[in-house]
Scaffold this motif. Structure first.
Motif, PDB file in Angstrom:
ATOM      1  N   UNK A 205       1.006  -0.929   0.286  1.00  0.00           N
ATOM      2  CA  UNK A 205      -0.072   0.227   0.211  1.00  0.00           C
ATOM      3  C   UNK A 205       0.466   1.090  -0.189  1.00  0.00           C
ATOM      4  N   UNK A 206       0.188   2.211  -0.063  1.00  0.00           N
ATOM      5  CA  UNK A 206       1.257   3.027  -0.462  1.00  0.00           C
ATOM      6  C   UNK A 206       0.353   4.690  -0.050  1.00  0.00           C
ATOM      7  N   UNK A 207       0.531   5.762   0.136  1.00  0.00           N
ATOM      8  CA  UNK A 207       0.064   6.925   0.502  1.00  0.00           C
ATOM      9  C   UNK A 207       0.965   7.927   1.909  1.00  0.00           C
ATOM     10  N   UNK A 208       0.508   9.104   2.433  1.00  0.00           N
ATOM     11  CA  UNK A 208       1.141  10.124   3.449  1.00  0.00           C
ATOM     12  C   UNK A 208       0.853   8.805   3.934  1.00  0.00           C
ATOM     13  N   UNK A 209       2.767   9.165   4.889  1.00  0.00           N
ATOM     14  CA  UNK A 209       2.752   8.410   5.821  1.00  0.00           C
ATOM     15  C   UNK A 209       1.765   8.258   6.861  1.00  0.00           C
ATOM     16  N   UNK A 210       1.227   9.499   7.367  1.00  0.00           N
ATOM     17  CA  UNK A 210       0.494   8.998   8.684  1.00  0.00           C
ATOM     18  C   UNK A 210      -0.612   8.348   8.646  1.00  0.00           C
ATOM     19  N   UNK A 211      -1.850   8.614   7.045  1.00  0.00           N
ATOM     20  CA  UNK A 211      -2.471   7.376   7.206  1.00  0.00           C
ATOM     21  C   UNK A 211      -1.966   5.854   6.897  1.00  0.00           C
ATOM     22  N   UNK A 212      -0.550   5.992   6.348  1.00  0.00           N
ATOM     23  CA  UNK A 212      -0.313   4.232   6.119  1.00  0.00           C
ATOM     24  C   UNK A 212      -0.534   3.777   7.603  1.00  0.00           C
ATOM     25  N   UNK A 213       0.032   5.126   8.538  1.00  0.00           N
ATOM     26  CA  UNK A 213       0.520   4.749   9.780  1.00  0.00           C
ATOM     27  C   UNK A 213      -1.049   4.255  10.230  1.00  0.00           C
ATOM     28  N   UNK A 214      -1.928   4.752  10.248  1.00  0.00           N
ATOM     29  CA  UNK A 214      -3.314   4.880  10.557  1.00  0.00           C
ATOM     30  C   UNK A 214      -3.752   3.390  10.398  1.00  0.00           C
ATOM     31  N   UNK A 215      -4.092   3.227   8.865  1.00  0.00           N
ATOM     32  CA  UNK A 215      -3.742   1.760   8.109  1.00  0.00           C
ATOM     33  C   UNK A 215      -3.410   1.234   9.240  1.00  0.00           C
ATOM     34  N   UNK A 216      -2.477   0.925   8.976  1.00  0.00           N
ATOM     35  CA  UNK A 216      -1.952  -0.375   9.303  1.00  0.00           C
ATOM     36  C   UNK A 216      -2.774  -0.554  10.973  1.00  0.00           C
ATOM     37  N   UNK A 217      -2.402   0.088  11.756  1.00  0.00           N
ATOM     38  CA  UNK A 217      -2.844  -0.116  13.202  1.00  0.00           C
ATOM     39  C   UNK A 217      -4.313  -0.523  13.516  1.00  0.00           C
ATOM     40  N   UNK A 218      -5.437   0.125  12.012  1.00  0.00           N
ATOM     41  CA  UNK A 218      -6.292  -0.329  12.671  1.00  0.00           C
ATOM     42  C   UNK A 218      -7.115  -1.782  12.357  1.00  0.00           C
ATOM     43  N   UNK A 219      -5.889  -2.259  11.124  1.00  0.00           N
ATOM     44  CA  UNK A 219      -6.100  -3.860  11.009  1.00  0.00           C
ATOM     45  C   UNK A 219      -5.928  -4.815  11.949  1.00  0.00           C
TER      46      UNK A 219
END
Length: 219
Positions: A205-219
């Motif tokens: 996955x790719x995207x703004x760093x904060x969005x990638x971080x948040x996405x991973x934490x939600x999983x």
């Protein structure tokens, strides 16, 4: 990162960072000259690099003698002495080296290097720590920042996302990240809107760093 160039690269300081960089550049076919003050280290790497010299990079005359002024690109990997690092960069600036990369121990050290003329400042310890923190914070298997604000991550597909089509997941709309590819049979494959991701496989996955971080934490 230091990219391969058509002209030789001067690598100053053969500690962990400098020696690893010099080896990698050599493996990539980049011509280098390694420079190190410590005789025992020079002897240790004598067979590793085709061009290696012993010299004190804080001595302007010594740098001139080994031809440092003939290089367009130099990397200062000195990490044990801020004073020696700063003096070395200042000497390279005085010699007219156009492209200077320098390792910094702290932010204040890096700011000084930039002020005296370093074109690129590298914080290897800090960057390694930040990367590890990202990996520990969620389901990431790998994490790479392409810039301070944009990142790529390899994330294990959880049950909540498994066996649903990419169009149904709507990751861009819901999380602000883009699904680039997924892993199957030890290789990454392109994504289509109909692709369904098996549980436990890896997705890129790719995207703004904060969005990638948040996405991973939600999983």
């Amino acid at each position: 990162m230091v990219r391969r160039t058509d002209s030789p690269v001067l690598v100053i300081g053969l500690g962990r960072f400098g020696s690893a960089l010099a080896r990698e550049l050599t493996d990539l076919g980049q011509e280098i000259m390694a420079l190190e003050k410590d005789r025992s280290i020079v002897q240790h790497f004598a067979d590793a690099f085709t061009s290696i010299v012993q010299a004190d990079s804080t001595d302007l005359a010594a740098l001139e003698q080994v031809g440092a002024d003939q290089f367009d690109t130099a990397v200062v990997g000195i990490g044990t002495s801020i004073e020696n690092s700063v003096l070395t960069v200042a000497n390279l600036v005085d010699l007219g080296v156009k492209n200077i990369w320098a390792k910094a121990i702290t932010r204040s050290h890096g700011e000084i290097l930039e002020r005296i003329g370093a074109n690129h400042v590298i914080y290897p310890e800090q960057e390694a720590g930040e990367r590890t923190a990202h990996l520990l914070s969620g389901t990431m298997r790998n994490f790479t920042e392409l810039s301070p604000d944009y990142a790529l991550a390899i994330i294990t597909v959880p049950a909540v996302l498994a066996n649903r089509s990419v169009s149904e997941l709507r990751l861009k709309e819901r999380y602000g990240v883009t699904l680039v590819a997924y892993e199957a049979d030890a290789e990454f494959l392109n994504i289509s809107t109909d692709t369904k991701l098996p549980k436990g496989t890896n997705m890129l996955v790719a995207g703004p760093t904060d969005r990638v971080d948040e996405f991973a934490k939600r999983l």
